[in-house]
Design an enzyme around this catalytic site. Structure first.
Site, short mmCIF file in Angstrom:
data_model
loop_
_atom_site.label_atom_id
_atom_site.label_comp_id
_atom_site.label_asym_id
_atom_site.label_seq_id
_atom_site.Cartn_x
_atom_site.Cartn_y
_atom_site.Cartn_z
N ASP A 123 27.65 14.28 -15.51
CA ASP A 123 27.36 15.43 -14.66
C ASP A 123 27.77 16.65 -15.50
O ASP A 123 28.58 16.53 -16.42
CB ASP A 123 28.20 15.32 -13.38
CG ASP A 123 28.13 16.57 -12.55
OD1 ASP A 123 27.00 17.03 -12.29
OD2 ASP A 123 29.19 17.09 -12.16
N LEU A 124 27.20 17.81 -15.21
CA LEU A 124 27.51 18.99 -16.03
C LEU A 124 28.63 19.85 -15.42
O LEU A 124 29.72 19.97 -15.99
CB LEU A 124 26.22 19.82 -16.20
CG LEU A 124 26.32 21.11 -16.99
CD1 LEU A 124 26.69 20.86 -18.44
CD2 LEU A 124 24.98 21.87 -16.93
N ASP A 125 28.33 20.40 -14.22
CA ASP A 125 29.28 21.30 -13.57
C ASP A 125 30.53 20.54 -13.12
O ASP A 125 30.43 19.64 -12.29
CB ASP A 125 28.63 21.97 -12.35
CG ASP A 125 27.43 22.83 -12.73
OD1 ASP A 125 27.65 23.85 -13.38
OD2 ASP A 125 26.30 22.47 -12.38
N THR A 154 32.05 25.51 -13.97
CA THR A 154 31.21 26.59 -13.43
C THR A 154 31.45 26.83 -11.94
O THR A 154 30.90 27.78 -11.38
CB THR A 154 29.72 26.25 -13.63
OG1 THR A 154 29.55 24.89 -13.27
CG2 THR A 154 29.27 26.49 -15.05
N LYS A 158 30.30 21.41 -4.17
CA LYS A 158 30.26 20.73 -5.46
C LYS A 158 29.22 19.62 -5.45
O LYS A 158 29.25 18.76 -4.57
CB LYS A 158 31.63 20.18 -5.83
CG LYS A 158 32.58 21.27 -6.27
CD LYS A 158 33.87 20.70 -6.83
CE LYS A 158 34.78 21.84 -7.25
NZ LYS A 158 36.14 21.36 -7.55
N GLY A 159 28.35 19.65 -6.43
CA GLY A 159 27.33 18.60 -6.55
C GLY A 159 26.16 18.77 -5.59
O GLY A 159 25.19 18.01 -5.65
N ARG A 180 21.27 23.94 -4.59
CA ARG A 180 21.36 25.36 -4.23
C ARG A 180 21.00 25.62 -2.77
O ARG A 180 21.74 26.29 -2.04
CB ARG A 180 20.44 26.17 -5.15
CG ARG A 180 20.71 27.65 -5.12
CD ARG A 180 19.74 28.39 -6.02
NE ARG A 180 19.76 27.86 -7.38
CZ ARG A 180 18.84 28.13 -8.31
NH1 ARG A 180 17.83 28.93 -8.02
NH2 ARG A 180 18.90 27.60 -9.51
N SER A 202 22.44 16.21 -13.76
CA SER A 202 22.98 17.34 -12.98
C SER A 202 21.99 17.87 -11.97
O SER A 202 20.79 17.90 -12.23
CB SER A 202 23.36 18.48 -13.94
OG SER A 202 23.57 19.68 -13.23
N ALA A 203 22.51 18.34 -10.83
CA ALA A 203 21.66 18.93 -9.80
C ALA A 203 21.20 20.34 -10.19
O ALA A 203 20.28 20.88 -9.58
CB ALA A 203 22.44 19.02 -8.49
N LYS A 218 21.81 14.76 -4.88
CA LYS A 218 22.89 13.78 -4.72
C LYS A 218 23.40 13.89 -3.29
O LYS A 218 23.43 15.00 -2.77
CB LYS A 218 24.03 14.12 -5.70
CG LYS A 218 23.63 14.05 -7.18
CD LYS A 218 24.76 14.59 -8.06
CE LYS A 218 24.31 14.68 -9.51
NZ LYS A 218 25.29 15.32 -10.41
N GLU A 268 31.52 11.85 -13.06
CA GLU A 268 31.20 12.75 -11.95
C GLU A 268 32.45 13.35 -11.31
O GLU A 268 33.44 12.67 -11.13
CB GLU A 268 30.49 11.94 -10.86
CG GLU A 268 29.09 12.30 -10.57
CD GLU A 268 28.78 13.71 -10.13
OE1 GLU A 268 27.60 14.06 -10.26
OE2 GLU A 268 29.65 14.48 -9.63
N ASP A 269 32.34 14.64 -10.91
CA ASP A 269 33.49 15.28 -10.26
C ASP A 269 33.30 15.48 -8.76
O ASP A 269 34.22 15.90 -8.08
CB ASP A 269 33.78 16.65 -10.89
CG ASP A 269 32.73 17.68 -10.51
OD1 ASP A 269 31.52 17.37 -10.61
OD2 ASP A 269 33.12 18.78 -10.07
C1 G6P Z 1 25.77 21.50 -9.41
C2 G6P Z 1 26.95 22.23 -8.78
C3 G6P Z 1 26.58 22.76 -7.40
C4 G6P Z 1 25.30 23.57 -7.46
C5 G6P Z 1 24.16 22.71 -8.01
C6 G6P Z 1 22.85 23.48 -8.13
O1 G6P Z 1 25.65 20.27 -8.84
O2 G6P Z 1 28.07 21.39 -8.67
O3 G6P Z 1 27.64 23.53 -6.91
O4 G6P Z 1 24.95 24.07 -6.18
O5 G6P Z 1 24.54 22.23 -9.29
O6 G6P Z 1 23.00 24.46 -9.13
P1 G6P Z 1 21.95 25.60 -9.46
O7 G6P Z 1 22.42 26.10 -10.80
O8 G6P Z 1 20.60 24.94 -9.55
O9 G6P Z 1 22.01 26.61 -8.39
MG MG Z 2 29.74 18.39 -10.73
#
Ligand code: G6P
Ligand code: MG
Length: 221
Positions: free
Chosen positions: A9-11, A17, A45-46, A49, A114-115, A145, A169-170
């Site tokens: 996962d990225l964030d 972030t 988280k995760g 948007r 990542s989402a 997710k 994953e966090d």
């Molecule tokens: C990640 C973050 C979420 C965020 C999602 C969508 O999963 O943990 O907090 O809402 O990405 O991010 P975006 O950059 O597409 O708004």
């Molecule tokens: Mg994450």
């Protein structure tokens, strides 16, 4: 080793972030007259948007049309993009580059799952895009997710069977997505929160290939 693919996962795993998401959502909430706390931010988280916006609107008991929702989500994203556009390789969380390099040397395949639709921008800013064999992100998946789509897509792009992938994953929703994908999941964060993960570390700096092998052995045999 049975594991052939490692999906990150990225964030919250590679970069922190969440603080920027919080600042941008907070600015929007203030504008809408909604009280939004850092604790509330944990719930995002995760989460995608649009789902994040729905959670904030639910907190504020605020109803908006779909058009308004899209406008506000875009506004929030513009503020968020402002923050992440200033990220540099120094924002990569400790231990990440070392661990991924070790995995690559061992011949494992590496992907992002990542989402976030901002994944390409973040990877460009932190300069590690070339370390990944595949990137599955919010731009190519439809279901958020805990749906397993993003991880299944990542495994597919790597050409590795899901049961031979491990996910880092966090987020609770992300751990559940990995489990739903039939993958083995290492949680990054606190064991009290990530209760469904097979093993939990506080950050990638705690991880190395030897440890991964021993966790795999304990969990998969
Ligand atoms: C990640 C973050 C979420 C965020 C999602 C969508 O999963 O943990 O907090 O809402 O990405 O991010 P975006 O950059 O597409 O708004
Ligand atoms: Mg994450």
């Amino acid at each position: 080793m049975r594991i052939r693919g490692c999906i990150f996962d990225l964030d919250g795993v590679i970069v922190d972030t969440a603080k920027y998401h919080y600042l941008a959502w907070k600015r929007l909430s203030d504008q809408l007259g909604i009280i939004f706390t850092e604790e509330d931010n944990e719930r995002l988280k995760g989460v995608s948007r649009m789902d994040s916006l729905d959670i904030i609107l639910e907190i504020g008991k605020c109803k908006l049309s779909d058009t308004q929702k899209h406008e506000y989500a875009t506004l929030k994203n513009n503020w968020y993009v402002d923050y992440i556009s200033r990220m540099t390789p120094d924002d990569i969380l400790p231990g990440c580059v070392e661990f991924i390099n070790e995995l690559r040397k061992a011949g494992l395949l590496i992907a992002i799952g990542s989402a976030s639709k901002n994944t390409p921008l973040i990877l460009r800013r932190i300069g590690i895009g070339n370390m990944f064999d595949a990137v599955a992100d919010g731009n190519i998946v439809k279901k958020a997710k805990p749906d397993p789509e993003v991880f299944i897509k990542a495994a597919d792009l790597l050409g590795v069977e899901p049961e031979r992938c491990v996910v880092f994953e966090d987020a609770i929703a992300g751990v559940q997505a990995a489990i739903n994908a039939g993958m083995f999941c290492i949680g990054v964060g606190s064991p009290e929160i990530l209760t469904k993960a097979s093993y939990v570390i506080s950050g990638l700096h705690e991880m190395n290939l030897k440890k991964l092998k021993s966790i795999e052995k304990k969990n998969l045999l």
